[in-house]
Write an enzyme that holds these catalytic residues in place. Structure first.
Site, mmCIF file in Angstrom:
data_model
loop_
_atom_site.group_PDB
_atom_site.id
_atom_site.type_symbol
_atom_site.label_atom_id
_atom_site.label_comp_id
_atom_site.label_asym_id
_atom_site.label_seq_id
_atom_site.Cartn_x
_atom_site.Cartn_y
_atom_site.Cartn_z
ATOM 1 N N ASN A 1 -6.317 38.580 -6.318
ATOM 2 C CA ASN A 1 -7.296 39.604 -5.935
ATOM 3 C C ASN A 1 -6.490 40.827 -5.505
ATOM 4 O O ASN A 1 -5.921 40.835 -4.422
ATOM 5 C CB ASN A 1 -8.170 39.080 -4.793
ATOM 6 C CG ASN A 1 -9.100 40.160 -4.250
ATOM 7 O OD1 ASN A 1 -9.232 41.231 -4.841
ATOM 8 N ND2 ASN A 1 -9.739 39.869 -3.119
ATOM 9 N N TRP A 2 -6.452 41.808 -6.377
ATOM 10 C CA TRP A 2 -5.628 42.992 -6.095
ATOM 11 C C TRP A 2 -6.261 43.906 -5.045
ATOM 12 O O TRP A 2 -5.621 44.845 -4.578
ATOM 13 C CB TRP A 2 -5.379 43.780 -7.390
ATOM 14 C CG TRP A 2 -4.331 43.178 -8.280
ATOM 15 C CD1 TRP A 2 -3.596 42.042 -8.029
ATOM 16 C CD2 TRP A 2 -3.892 43.676 -9.549
ATOM 17 N NE1 TRP A 2 -2.724 41.824 -9.072
ATOM 18 C CE2 TRP A 2 -2.883 42.808 -10.015
ATOM 19 C CE3 TRP A 2 -4.253 44.778 -10.339
ATOM 20 C CZ2 TRP A 2 -2.235 43.003 -11.232
ATOM 21 C CZ3 TRP A 2 -3.596 44.963 -11.546
ATOM 22 C CH2 TRP A 2 -2.599 44.088 -11.990
ATOM 23 N N GLY B 1 -4.650 38.149 5.013
ATOM 24 C CA GLY B 1 -3.760 39.286 5.280
ATOM 25 C C GLY B 1 -3.056 39.212 6.622
ATOM 26 O O GLY B 1 -2.489 40.197 7.082
ATOM 27 N N GLY C 1 -4.279 37.286 -2.317
ATOM 28 C CA GLY C 1 -4.331 38.738 -2.123
ATOM 29 C C GLY C 1 -2.950 39.357 -2.254
ATOM 30 O O GLY C 1 -2.437 39.559 -3.352
ATOM 31 N N GLU D 1 -14.375 40.820 3.002
ATOM 32 C CA GLU D 1 -14.229 42.264 3.243
ATOM 33 C C GLU D 1 -15.498 43.005 2.825
ATOM 34 O O GLU D 1 -15.873 44.011 3.442
ATOM 35 C CB GLU D 1 -12.991 42.794 2.495
ATOM 36 C CG GLU D 1 -11.710 42.350 3.189
ATOM 37 C CD GLU D 1 -10.519 42.171 2.263
ATOM 38 O OE1 GLU D 1 -10.548 42.654 1.123
ATOM 39 O OE2 GLU D 1 -9.540 41.522 2.694
HETATM 40 P P1 13P Z 1 -4.135 37.531 1.389
HETATM 41 O O1 13P Z 1 -3.579 36.553 0.363
HETATM 42 O O2 13P Z 1 -3.470 38.876 1.341
HETATM 43 O O3 13P Z 1 -4.206 36.910 2.737
HETATM 44 O O4 13P Z 1 -5.664 37.819 0.936
HETATM 45 C C1 13P Z 1 -6.489 36.744 0.668
HETATM 46 C C2 13P Z 1 -7.733 37.259 0.042
HETATM 47 O O5 13P Z 1 -8.528 37.932 0.676
HETATM 48 C C3 13P Z 1 -7.955 36.980 -1.380
HETATM 49 O O6 13P Z 1 -9.246 37.299 -1.751
#
Ligand code: 13P
Length: 251
Positions: free
Chosen positions: A9-10, A172, A233, A96
């Site tokens: 997921n960019w 994140g 992510g 999000e």
């Molecule tokens: P991270 O891998 O950056 O924690 O993000 C996860 C995410 O929200 C994938 O949709």
């Protein structure tokens, strides 16, 4: 046996030239995998990404869509629009979007139904906040979100839906759920699906884990009984790192 499905997921990253460079570097690194590989890219990259993944085993997804077909919805993109350029997947209800763009279980359900109706595979995100986790509400939150997201779907459509369990506190932050905890939560989601749609459907549904997945923890997470891959992510923005995650089962 369920296939492992690993999606990047960019989020709001990568200009078209960056997307093209990424794909050119990444595609040869994952060409021998048996796992499903998906890149969920910004709308402005979709067309370029689709062109550059031709002749590769990489599939392309969007990160959101609207549930109406056409109309006065300035700034929105419909499922038909995505399908018309051969997009295969779409993320729906990412935390999000729930948090910053007021998505609800009801709009998530409308989007899931519409995506399936036009032949897109939805990747539906569910997950608890830190507060909910600390209050012991994880199972309740994720089963309710799953139930409401899938409400009114046929068993066949549920089989075509991917669920991504993404604990919000792990996104994140560098904090990953332990493989054991993530597996337990995913078992809970599978049980919820079994109660509503039967064992056969529950055994088929792909349920991913998302939240600070990296090349160093992918294998531990993805080799548990119920975690069928990941929604990645930050680590999906680097071709070598993301390829290592896709190839977690190699060597
Ligand atoms: P991270 O891998 O950056 O924690 O993000 C996860 C995410 O929200 C994938 O949709």
């Amino acid at each position: 046996m369920r296939k492992k499905v690993i999606a990047g997921n960019w989020k709001m990253n990568m200009l078209p030239n960056e997307a093209i460079n990424f794909i050119n570097e990444f595609a040869p690194l994952v060409k021998d995998t048996n796992n499903e590989v998906i890149l969920c890219v910004p709308y402005t990259d979709l067309f370029y990404a689709l062109l550059h993944v031709q002749e590769t085993n990489i599939k392309i997804g969007a990160q959101n869509m609207h549930w109406e077909t056409t109309g006065a919805y300035t700034g929105e993109i419909s499922a038909e629009m995505l399908k018309s350029i051969n997009v295969d997947y779409v993320i729906i209800g990412h935390s999000e979007r729930r948090q910053y763009f007021a998505e609800t279980d009801e709009t998530v359900n409308k989007k899931v139904k519409k995506a399936l109706a036009v032949g897109l595979k939805p990747i539906v995100c569910v997950g608890e906040t830190l507060q909910e986790k600390e209050e012991g509400k994880t199972a309740n939150v994720i089963t309710t979100q799953t139930k409401l997201a899938l409400e009114g779907l046929s068993p066949e459509n549920v089989k075509n839906t991917i669920i991504a369990y993404e604990p919000i506190w792990a996104i994140g932050t560098g904090k990953t759920a332990t493989a054991q905890d993530a597996n337990e939560s995913i078992k809970t989601i599978r049980k919820e699906i079994e109660e509503n749609y039967g064992k056969d459907v529950a055994e088929c549904v792909i349920i991913q884990y998302g939240g600070s997945v990296k090349s160093t923890n992918a294998k531990e997470l993805f080799t548990t009984s119920d975690i069928d891959g990941g929604l990645v992510g930050g680590a999906s923005l680097k071709p070598e790192e993301f390829a290592k995650i896709v190839n977690f089962d190699k060597e």
